[in-house]
Design a protein around this motif. Sequence first.
Motif, PDB file in Angstrom:
ATOM      1  N   ASP A 216     -57.573  53.159  93.412  1.00 53.05           N
ATOM      2  CA  ASP A 216     -58.153  54.173  94.195  1.00 53.05           C
ATOM      3  C   ASP A 216     -57.210  55.213  94.853  1.00 53.05           C
ATOM      4  O   ASP A 216     -57.085  56.417  95.093  1.00 53.05           O
ATOM      5  N   SER A 217     -55.872  54.604  95.139  1.00 54.63           N
ATOM      6  CA  SER A 217     -54.827  55.507  95.600  1.00 54.63           C
ATOM      7  C   SER A 217     -54.134  56.320  94.757  1.00 54.63           C
ATOM      8  O   SER A 217     -53.753  57.250  94.957  1.00 54.63           O
ATOM      9  N   LEU A 218     -54.062  55.710  93.311  1.00 57.15           N
ATOM     10  CA  LEU A 218     -53.421  56.435  92.302  1.00 57.15           C
ATOM     11  C   LEU A 218     -54.434  57.401  92.175  1.00 57.15           C
ATOM     12  O   LEU A 218     -54.181  58.716  91.402  1.00 57.15           O
ATOM     13  N   PHE A 219     -55.878  57.400  92.263  1.00 64.13           N
ATOM     14  CA  PHE A 219     -56.813  58.392  91.984  1.00 64.13           C
ATOM     15  C   PHE A 219     -56.474  59.677  92.690  1.00 64.13           C
ATOM     16  O   PHE A 219     -56.632  60.979  92.396  1.00 64.13           O
ATOM     17  N   TYR A 220     -56.068  59.576  94.030  1.00 62.92           N
ATOM     18  CA  TYR A 220     -55.714  60.619  94.873  1.00 62.92           C
ATOM     19  C   TYR A 220     -54.510  61.468  94.514  1.00 62.92           C
ATOM     20  O   TYR A 220     -54.626  62.557  94.492  1.00 62.92           O
ATOM     21  N   SER A 221     -53.757  60.850  93.824  1.00 59.54           N
ATOM     22  CA  SER A 221     -52.274  61.426  93.179  1.00 59.54           C
ATOM     23  C   SER A 221     -52.739  62.345  91.875  1.00 59.54           C
ATOM     24  O   SER A 221     -52.351  63.296  91.814  1.00 59.54           O
ATOM     25  N   GLU A 234     -43.512  66.586  88.153  1.00 66.58           N
ATOM     26  CA  GLU A 234     -42.810  67.212  89.393  1.00 66.58           C
ATOM     27  C   GLU A 234     -43.116  65.985  90.528  1.00 66.58           C
ATOM     28  O   GLU A 234     -42.356  65.804  91.450  1.00 66.58           O
ATOM     29  N   TYR A 235     -44.429  65.821  90.429  1.00 70.12           N
ATOM     30  CA  TYR A 235     -44.991  65.028  91.698  1.00 70.12           C
ATOM     31  C   TYR A 235     -44.241  63.550  91.740  1.00 70.12           C
ATOM     32  O   TYR A 235     -43.993  63.212  92.821  1.00 70.12           O
ATOM     33  N   LEU A 236     -44.080  63.081  90.403  1.00 70.87           N
ATOM     34  CA  LEU A 236     -43.548  61.722  90.314  1.00 70.87           C
ATOM     35  C   LEU A 236     -41.957  61.527  90.685  1.00 70.87           C
ATOM     36  O   LEU A 236     -41.598  60.678  91.272  1.00 70.87           O
ATOM     37  N   LYS A 237     -41.565  62.779  90.494  1.00 70.14           N
ATOM     38  CA  LYS A 237     -40.061  63.016  91.000  1.00 70.14           C
ATOM     39  C   LYS A 237     -40.009  63.271  92.515  1.00 70.14           C
ATOM     40  O   LYS A 237     -39.034  62.785  93.036  1.00 70.14           O
ATOM     41  N   ASN A 238     -40.688  64.186  92.714  1.00 68.47           N
ATOM     42  CA  ASN A 238     -40.345  64.780  94.251  1.00 68.47           C
ATOM     43  C   ASN A 238     -41.217  64.387  95.363  1.00 68.47           C
ATOM     44  O   ASN A 238     -41.121  64.715  96.281  1.00 68.47           O
ATOM     45  N   GLY A 239     -42.190  63.839  94.838  1.00 69.75           N
ATOM     46  CA  GLY A 239     -43.302  63.373  95.687  1.00 69.75           C
ATOM     47  C   GLY A 239     -44.122  64.390  96.406  1.00 69.75           C
ATOM     48  O   GLY A 239     -44.867  64.366  97.457  1.00 69.75           O
TER      49      GLY A 239
END
Length: 458
Positions: A216-221, A234-239
Amino acid sequence: MAIKLSGLGAQNPWWRGGHWEEEDVDLKDIDVLLNRKKIEIKKGEVYLFRGIRRAGKTVYIKSIIKELIGKIDGRKILYLSCDRYHRGETKNTIKEFIKRSHGEVVILDEITYLDDWHLILKELAETTDLTILATGSNPLKIKEKGERLPGRKIEGNEYFIGPLSFRDFLSNLINLNGKIKNPDIFNAVRKIKKFKSFQPTSPDINEEVPYFDEIDSLFYSYLLTGGFPSVINEYLKNGRIDERSYEMIVRMFLGALSKEGKNEEIGRELMERMLSLGTSRTDFHTIGSDIGVHHNTVKEYVELLENSRMIYLLPAWDLSRKRYAPRKQKKFIFQSSFLSSSLYVYLTGGKYEDALDFLDKNLESIIEQTASSHLIWAYEKPLIRERHSFAGFYYDKKECDFLLHENMKWHGFEVKYGKVEREKYPFPVFYLTKDTFSEDSYPVSLFLAGLEKSEKSI
């Protein structure tokens, strides 16, 4: 016969051998190459990949090239980015490639930039033994000319390429486990495993239940990135997500309108209206009245956006006739949550933090749209099973969010992110919830984690 060599070597770095990926303009700056469904490429056949821009068509083609180079000499593979050539240059280059290199594979990226592109494919298919791969993002040109493509060699070889599904997203994260720099995502991913898939009408989430919190937390990502590969990277690298990524999507919207001679201001007002509607139903007359244009103009713009695979238009079903009710209201579904977030940033002059706020405030609506797009991805196939043949919604005095017509049966799906209040419908309904699990209720994150795209959707 003269051909233009300028830029040709750079487009085909594998001709030089070695670690060509380090020189390839589309691959060299990618931190993580996200995996997608693999397909079998058969000698002498024609393959067409169509889908929304920035969904990763070119990178997917380059992954196919990597596979092919393990089987044939890389110098027998020609890649052309068709936005750099006119029709005559393209034909001459291919002829010289066949003559001088005994070419076996030709890849025509963004082929719809070429005039009469279907005639080029038809001629190559009928006069050569080449294996041909073509991609296209211009939906109207594909729709207008696609039916004229050579039948025998392309039958069964047309594919949709769109954003990654949530299941694809999870699968890639699990494969990348040790390479993920974002600590929150890393901590969630390291605790989960891959799960078996299921059909939407026979969900089985028992394997996933012990890992609900992590999934569920990964679903938000996933909702933040919308499944776009470059945004995921980009999100995996920089948050976080840079404003340029939102701009990329906005340019895609405006570019689709511009290429068909549409008015940007009307397009902007229409997109603003669609965004404010969320998943509320409406009709072309109402929107036309709201933005001051004729309802037929609204219809034209909506059809363009749907053909561009940016939105889905969900019509209401007439159950008694087992067909759509054309006079009833309709709903708009953004194919990716990142599309709606990007439009919000564009329309409000916002930033990443504003996109987060938009997602939080509109979470149930965005999840309903995400669930609807995933249900469509699970069934759609080019030509033989497109959205209009199976997907819609239902309303009389009450409304069911999504109604699937499969094997002469109706199956309803409702997103209930708050309290699950069941309604009586003339068909069975699956309730997609925040965290409730029962005989007919499934947490939406676990449900979507189990859905595979159809065999013709990548």
